[in-house]
Motif scaffolding. Sequence first.
Motif, PDB file in Angstrom:
ATOM      1  N   GLU A 193       0.827  -1.207   0.000  1.00  0.00           N
ATOM      2  CA  GLU A 193       0.000   0.000   0.000  1.00  0.00           C
ATOM      3  C   GLU A 193       0.863   1.260   0.000  1.00  0.00           C
ATOM      4  O   GLU A 193       0.539   2.235  -0.682  1.00  0.00           O
ATOM      5  N   TRP A 196      -7.520  -0.926  13.909  1.00  0.00           N
ATOM      6  CA  TRP A 196      -7.136  -0.975  12.492  1.00  0.00           C
ATOM      7  C   TRP A 196      -8.296  -1.527  11.663  1.00  0.00           C
ATOM      8  O   TRP A 196      -8.616  -0.998  10.582  1.00  0.00           O
ATOM      9  N   ARG A 202     -10.549   0.444   8.736  1.00  0.00           N
ATOM     10  CA  ARG A 202     -10.730  -0.072   7.373  1.00  0.00           C
ATOM     11  C   ARG A 202     -12.219  -0.247   7.043  1.00  0.00           C
ATOM     12  O   ARG A 202     -12.636   0.008   5.900  1.00  0.00           O
ATOM     13  N   HIS A 230      -7.341  -7.869   5.317  1.00  0.00           N
ATOM     14  CA  HIS A 230      -7.811  -6.900   4.318  1.00  0.00           C
ATOM     15  C   HIS A 230      -8.842  -7.544   3.385  1.00  0.00           C
ATOM     16  O   HIS A 230      -9.860  -6.938   3.056  1.00  0.00           O
ATOM     17  N   GLN A 278     -12.822  -6.584   2.908  1.00  0.00           N
ATOM     18  CA  GLN A 278     -13.413  -6.327   1.588  1.00  0.00           C
ATOM     19  C   GLN A 278     -14.603  -7.256   1.332  1.00  0.00           C
ATOM     20  O   GLN A 278     -15.584  -6.857   0.694  1.00  0.00           O
TER      21      GLN A 278
END
Length: 350
Positions: free
Chosen positions: A32, A152, A156, A189, A193
């Motif tokens: 990233e 975190w 997100r 992650h 998503q």
Amino acid sequence: MQVAAPQLAAQLQRGLRSLYTLHGDDPLLVQEAADAIRAAARAQGHTERTVHTVAGAHFDWSGVLASGASLSLFADRQLIEVRIPSGKPGKDGSQALQQLAESADGNDSTLLLVLLPRLDMATQKSAWFAALDAHGVTVKIDPVDRKALPAWIAQRLQAQGQRVVAGDEGQRTLQFFADRVEGNLLAAHQEIQKLALLHPPGELGFAQVEAAVLNVARYDAFKLAESVLGGQVHRVQRMLDGLRAEGETPVLVHYALAEDIRTLNRVRAAMDDGRPLPVALRESRVWGVREKLMERLLPLLPPATLARWLDDAHVVDGIAKGLKSPGWPADPWLALHQLAMKVAQGCALR
């Protein structure tokens, strides 16, 4: 110039530099950060990209130097990436990196991006790394530790328009999520998503997260040792089960745990000889999280308790190598569990 990873985006907005160095081990966070630099470079006209991966001690650096010295035939500006997976460029590489760093000053036509793994303090003091830092922006990318992981995840989720419900249920949801993805940010992650695909923007309940998020946690033997010193009994149990399921060797897990027990005894002995605790810790090369944990524990742990833990570690070492001992399980993992629980419970009481 050192820049903290969370501040990289703000630095890029203030103005693009001609040299960036990223060093860290987490694939997602490094990717990233590198993507943010690449996007900023493209916006400034660096449309041609060349990638060099340093593989082995006999890597030919002449191609990297030639790329840095030449102007692109197809674009006004270029981006040159140098990836050094080992973190050790060698003698020739050290000289080449210093030359590239010096040539980066005032060079608007070429942006140099150097990607490195996590580096120890000795490597960060090397001439080549010092040159990269002096002539560009250096970003140390630290992993997200377990305590910071729920926040975190929440951040997100917020970025994609979702959030857990307020109050205790929301905190329980984030803790559950963190337990499922600990040590594996890339998979975390992907799980975040996935929630965006399964549910519309808005609040997420515990049942929705529980049904969607897979158990993709990955554990580290040395993080296990930190959890033992922290007295985190339930987490120690979960990590031992995870390490065993992942096929980790009992010998490595024992080494990580026994090394901390030996260090506790060594520092305790130095204190008994009149060494101040901070000095004794530095002499034993203890820093970071382990330093804070041992600073708290050592004044509270009786020497007799440390000696018993050391004797137990010797016993489990033999069991891990196939020996048997009265009063201990013959299975290495059960013996490790008994040792880890004894030490974790002793630390939790302090």
